[in-house]
Structure formats: C-alpha cells, structure tokens
Design an enzyme around this catalytic site. Structure first.
Site: not given
Length: 336
Positions: A228, A286
C-alpha cells in the site's frame, strides 16, 4: 485599464488591455466577480508576476478530470478505484466550474455536501486527495501555472480513531468464538487465506499478489514487491504461517492462494454471512493480527512495524494499551 461591460441579461465581461501583455478577458455571472478578477490581474501585472490564466479559465474541472483519468491515473496502483472516484466527482456540481474559478469555498461546499450525505471522513479525504493532485498536475505539467491549489487551504474532515473491530471470544462454553465460526464457514480454498491474514497481518492486496517465487520457506520470509505504501518489504514468517503455506497445493500460475483481491472480498462476505457475524471486514483481520503481536510477543514497536508494514508509528501507538499490564508488572520488578 480594465473595462467591465454587460453581456446579455446575466453576464458581465471584464477586459484588460495593457501594453506588453496580451488582451485578457473573462466573463462572469456577477459584476462584482468580474471587477475582482480584473483587480487581481492588474495587480499581478503591476508586480510583474502575471501568468496567463487562459487555459485554466477555459478548462472545466470535468474536462481536467477527463485528462487526469487518461494521463495520470494509469500510473497509479489502484487504477480502477481511482478512476471510479474521479468519475464520481465529475457527476458533482463543482465539476462544471472552470479550474481558474474554483476557490477554497467551493471545496468547503463540496466537503459539506459529502458530509451531509453521511459519507465517512476518510472517503472524503480520498476525494480531496484526487482534487489536490489534479490541481498540482495541472499547474506543473499542463501549462496552468497561474493555478493555486484550493484544496490545501480547505478544512479537512477529522478522521476517527480507526476501526477497532476484533474477533470476539465465545460468550459461553456452549458457543464457539467468532474465529472458529468464521473458519468453519470458509471454503477449503479461502480458509488458509483467513488463517494466513490473522497470522501475518498482511493486507488483502499483499496476500492476493503473493507468489511462490517470493516465498523463502527455508529462510522463513515473504518478499512483498508491492505494498500500500508503494515500497517493497520482506516480512518474517512465524512457524504457524509456514505451516499454513506448506499445506497449500502449488498452482501452475505461481500464485500462492490463487485469489484476486475482489475474490477475497466476496469470499469474506459469504463466510461472514454464513457464520452470522456482523460488521467484520477482511481488513479487520489485519487489526486482529497486529493486536495479537502486541499481546502475545515481546517484540518492540519497531519490530512489529517491520512485520506489519506500518510506515507511521502513530498508527501502531493505538495498540500499546494492550501491554499496559506488562508495564505494571515491570514497575513491580517482575519479568514477563
């Protein structure tokens, strides 16, 4: 000297003729706006800093977004998402304005419009990020040097503390935990994806793009070429993560899990519904994994950041409360 003249019932034209400069003209709905524009142009000419606004004044935000979609967005990682976001902005009233006329007040109105629709702060910030980058590109690459970026001065929506959703334990001896129910509801192909996410704290895209060529079972690491944060990283793998990988059949494509990002999202929704679990996303796994790293290991925050890929340690500081009991023990002289 500027001349202001009426053009039709609802338009006012401002025209400036000055030696050494091309004729400048623009049309406005209100006379006061025409006068203000003329004062700004003449002031810049007086100071010797005038830059033609011709292109910025003849290009609408809609048209600029079209060019942005064609030329800039293809270089980004999330092309489809960013394209959808840009096209959604094109459907807004602000898109009809010329680039040179957009002020911070227009951005503020856009923000309020989105807030009134109940849109989340982070979604609005992503919209603003597109607009801000558009103005920067237009000013530097498209010859609209006169443009200032109105997004920079706008008040941004305040973000909340982030999601804190975790897998809940069983409420009684006769019930199962959410993790157990979720794993039971997962198909054979999706179950190791969920287990791996909980064990490694990897993002959906990182898991979807993982290939066997980037797995070193002997060295107990996984190389992530794209993340990301647009940076590569090599993350260590726990014994449990290694065990999950060893139980997965190899695919001719080289993909570890053989599922795209969208396929993971769909599979997660189906498993969540079958398990009758409310308000749980794949990204929450996560958060669960990161929480467990703080709860169950003695790794410091920098070591955990190496595993999770967090670039901003402020994002990890919200997990430190999970170790408050350890701090109390250390104050008492105990070791854990």
């Amino acid at each position: 000297m500027a001349t202001i003249s009426k053009r039709g019932k609802h338009q006012w034209q401002a025209k400036i003729r000055r030696k050494g400069y091309p004729v400048q003209s623009n049309t406005f709905e209100r006379k006061i706006d025409a006068e203000q524009w003329a004062r700004d142009i003449e002031n810049e000419m007086d100071r010797g800093v005038f830059v033609s606004r011709k292109e910025a004044e003849s290009t609408t935000l809609y048209e600029a977004l079209d060019r942005f979609i064609d030329e800039y967005i293809p270089n980004l990682k999330m092309v489809a998402n960013e394209t959808r976001r840009a096209k959604a902005i094109q459907a807004r009233e602000i898109a009809s304005l010329y680039m040179a006329t957009i002020r911070t007040k227009h951005i503020a109105e856009f923000i309020k419009e989105r807030e009134d629709e109940g849109v989340k702060p982070n979604t609005i910030r992503l919209d603003l990020a597109i607009l801000s980058r558009l103005f920067e590109v237009a000013a530097t690459d498209w010859g609209m040097e006169s443009l200032s970026n109105p997004v920079k001065r706008a008040r941004k929506p305040k973000l909340n503390g982030g999601r804190t959703r975790r897998l809940q334990p069983a409420q009684s001896k006769d019930e199962k935990s959410e993790e157990e129910r979720l794993l039971e509801a997962c198909g054979e192909k999706f179950r190791p994806v969920v287990q791996f996410a909980i064990e490694t704290a990897m993002r959906r895209a990182e898991i979807a793009n993982l290939t066997w060529a980037n797995i070193d079972l002997k060295g107990k690491t996984a190389y992530l070429a794209e993340t990301k944060n647009m940076t590569e990283r090599t993350t260590p793998l726990s014994p449990a993560a290694i065990g999950i990988l060893k139980g997965i059949p190899r695919r001719i494509t080289g993909s570890v899990f053989g599922m795209s990002e969208n396929a993971i999202t769909i599979a997660m929704r189906r498993a969540r519904e079958e398990a009758e679990i409310n308000d749980l996303t794949f990204h929450d796994l996560r958060h669960e994994a990161t929480s467990r790293l703080f709860e169950n290991t003695d790794l410091d925050i920098l070591e955990i950041a190496e595993i999770t890929g967090h670039k901003n340690l402020q994002m990890l500081k919200r997990y430190t409360h999970l170790r408050t009991n350890r701090l109390a023990d250390r104050l008492a002289g105990e070791k854990r």
